[in-house]
Design an enzyme around this catalytic site. Structure first.
Site, PDB file in Angstrom:
ATOM      1  N   SER A 183     -54.953 -18.853  -8.294  1.00  0.00           N
ATOM      2  CA  SER A 183     -54.092 -19.987  -8.481  1.00  0.00           C
ATOM      3  C   SER A 183     -53.790 -20.718  -7.174  1.00  0.00           C
ATOM      4  CB  SER A 183     -52.889 -19.714  -9.072  1.00  0.00           C
ATOM      5  OG  SER A 183     -51.962 -18.660  -8.635  1.00  0.00           O
ATOM      6  N   HIS A 211     -54.462 -19.596 -15.677  1.00  0.00           N
ATOM      7  CA  HIS A 211     -54.776 -20.869 -15.112  1.00  0.00           C
ATOM      8  C   HIS A 211     -56.031 -21.524 -15.646  1.00  0.00           C
ATOM      9  CE1 HIS A 211     -51.433 -21.805 -12.191  1.00  0.00           C
ATOM     10  NE2 HIS A 211     -51.422 -20.350 -12.096  1.00  0.00           N
ATOM     11  N   LYS A 242     -48.254 -22.485 -19.622  1.00  0.00           N
ATOM     12  CA  LYS A 242     -48.874 -23.409 -18.500  1.00  0.00           C
ATOM     13  C   LYS A 242     -49.452 -24.506 -19.576  1.00  0.00           C
ATOM     14  CE  LYS A 242     -49.279 -20.501 -14.721  1.00  0.00           C
ATOM     15  NZ  LYS A 242     -49.188 -18.800 -14.479  1.00  0.00           N
TER      16      LYS A 242
HETATM   17  C1  LIG Z   1     -48.470 -17.744 -14.337  1.00  0.00           C
HETATM   18  C2  LIG Z   1     -49.116 -16.416 -14.279  1.00  0.00           C
HETATM   19  C3  LIG Z   1     -48.648 -15.463 -14.706  1.00  0.00           C
HETATM   20  C4  LIG Z   1     -47.264 -15.123 -15.469  1.00  0.00           C
HETATM   21  O1  LIG Z   1     -47.418 -15.947 -16.765  1.00  0.00           O
HETATM   22  P1  LIG Z   1     -45.871 -15.875 -17.467  1.00  0.00           P
HETATM   23  O2  LIG Z   1     -46.204 -16.247 -18.997  1.00  0.00           O
HETATM   24  O3  LIG Z   1     -45.294 -17.068 -16.755  1.00  0.00           O
HETATM   25  O4  LIG Z   1     -45.075 -14.613 -17.281  1.00  0.00           O
HETATM   26  C5  LIG Z   1     -49.482 -14.318 -14.748  1.00  0.00           C
HETATM   27  N1  LIG Z   1     -50.882 -14.257 -14.267  1.00  0.00           N
HETATM   28  C6  LIG Z   1     -51.111 -15.305 -13.652  1.00  0.00           C
HETATM   29  C7  LIG Z   1     -52.465 -15.464 -12.976  1.00  0.00           C
HETATM   30  C8  LIG Z   1     -50.477 -16.565 -13.580  1.00  0.00           C
HETATM   31  O5  LIG Z   1     -50.838 -17.503 -13.017  1.00  0.00           O
END
Ligand SMILES: *Cc1c(COP(=O)(O)O)cnc(C)c1O
Length: 396
Positions: A183, A211, A242
């Site tokens: 990310s 992502h 997301k």
């Molecule tokens: C955002 C993200 C998470 C965490 O996800 P949540 O559901 O907000 O806890 C875990 N791994 C990656 C690669 C992320 O980008």
């Protein structure tokens, strides 16, 4: 008060963070999430949400959440295995499994929990886990909780991974686990080679597709679909927070056996409350939207290309990659912060990232493009970057 000595120590640590420019001050948003938001009284265009298809607050998702709240109630006051499983939880888990071509899936309240509860139940001291050095914090923490031998390979370095697999033949189970999309850099894991190596060394392959899910791949199945290896991936973890509407919730999709074992042994699943019904109902709707979102995925690609070309033509250096994450490389931490502040004053909301989130000397502004951005908003962002970039001497 016994806490006084701790408070005094922390005050010192916090002022140290501030003096290094590493203190994280939250900015307050006064509107729902959207391409245009109000931040502390100022209307700005938002380029830092993970709202890749613009589905956060999509009317169909909001309506599904409202209906879920009415039909299924606000909350269950229970973990899943006691009295916290409703038929919609099962429905969503089947939807997720089918979406990724897996046999089953299970829900967590976040992907942080999905990753935190993945490794410890599956791997023991007889086993080995191979992890990309740039993996997300939740993967690192999840691996720390398990007793397997840990192998950390250099970012996307397939020779390093092969050598480590070669040196680990004696272990019972081998699992390679990686972010599918990194990310901070916007690049993809080299999943085709990882899958080849996994076949050669008899390893399980797991990815965190936070992502990627929804916007990458021809039908939105994420980075593994984009790279043509969806069916070879054994375990997929992901988030509902997301692209899939932006609220919260996470999941693990895999074989019937792995999911069944996690339901029985994964601690964040066993010892934390079930996902609220309104979010479950909304997530079911968000998967339907993803199936209908070919036009949004095309728009996201076009918007990303337009933004990348605009900034590159202006003279900025952007890391290469096929995702809507565009890291504008600046170098110095102070410069990244100053540039983000100056852009905010011009109505462009972006965030500068510096050490320890990214390597020392590689500070950057990370732009995240959305299908919901208009051409005019992208033009305004490129113009503001160009102005500020010249002012600060980043470009000529
Ligand atoms: C955002 C993200 C998470 C965490 O996800 P949540 O559901 O907000 O806890 C875990 N791994 C990656 C690669 C992320 O980008």
């Amino acid at each position: 008060m016994p806490a006084n000595t701790m408070n005094a120590y922390l005050r010192e640590q916090i002022s140290h963070l501030k003096s290094q420019g590493l203190y994280k001050a939250e900015r307050w948003i006064e509107t729902p999430q959207s391409p245009e938001i109000v931040v502390q009284g100022r209307k700005v265009i938002n380029f830092c949400a993970n709202n890749y298809l613009g589905l956060a607050n999509h009317p169909r998702i909001v309506a599904a959440a409202e209906e879920g709240l009415r039909r299924w109630g606000y909350g269950l006051s229970s973990v899943r295995f006691i009295c916290g499983t409703q038929t919609i939880h099962k429905q969503l888990e089947q939807r997720i499994a089918q979406f990724f071509h897996k046999q089953d899936s299970l829900l967590y309240t976040s992907c942080f929990d999905a990753n935190g509860g993945l490794f410890e139940p599956l791997l023991t001291e007889q086993d080995a886990v191979f992890s990309d050095e740039l993996n997300h914090a939740s993967i690192i923490d999840g691996i720390r909780l398990c007793k397997a031998q840990r192998f950390r390979y250099r970012h996307n370095d397939m020779d390093d991974l092969r050598n480590q697999l070669e040196s680990a033949r004696k272990y019972r189970f081998k699992m390679i686990f990686t972010d599918s999309v990194f990310s901070m850099d916007g690049d993809l894991a080299n999943l085709p080679v990882i899958c080849e190596l996994a076949d050669r060394y008899d390893a399980v392959v797991g990815i965190d597709d936070c992502h990627g899910t929804g916007h990458l791949g021809p039908t939105g199945r994420g980075a593994a679909e984009e790279l043509g290896v969806l069916d070879r991936i054994d375990i997929i973890t992901g988030t509902l927070g997301k692209t899939l509407g932006g609220a919260s919730g996470g999941f693990t999709a895999s074989s019937a056996e792995i999911v069944d074992w996690l339901r029985n042994r994964s601690r964040p699943y066993l010892f934390s409350n079930s996902v609220p019904p309104a979010l479950v109902a909304a997530a079911i709707e968000s998967f339907s939207l993803i199936d209908e979102a070919a036009d949004l995925r095309a728009k996201l690609k076009a918007n990303t290309a337009k933004m990348r070309h605009g900034l590159e033509n202006a003279g900025f250096t952007i890391k290469p990659g096929p995702t809507p994450i565009l890291p504008v490389m600046l170098g110095e931490a102070a410069l990244a912060t100053r540039m983000a502040d100056a852009l905010l004053e011009r109505g462009i909301y972006v965030i500068g990232f510096s050490y320890p989130v990214v390597p020392q000397g590689q500070a950057r502004i990370r732009l995240q493009v959305s299908a919901a951005h208009t051409d005019e908003q992208i033009d305004r962002a490129v113009a503001a970057f160009t102005e500020v970039g010249r002012e600060l001497g980043v470009i000529r």
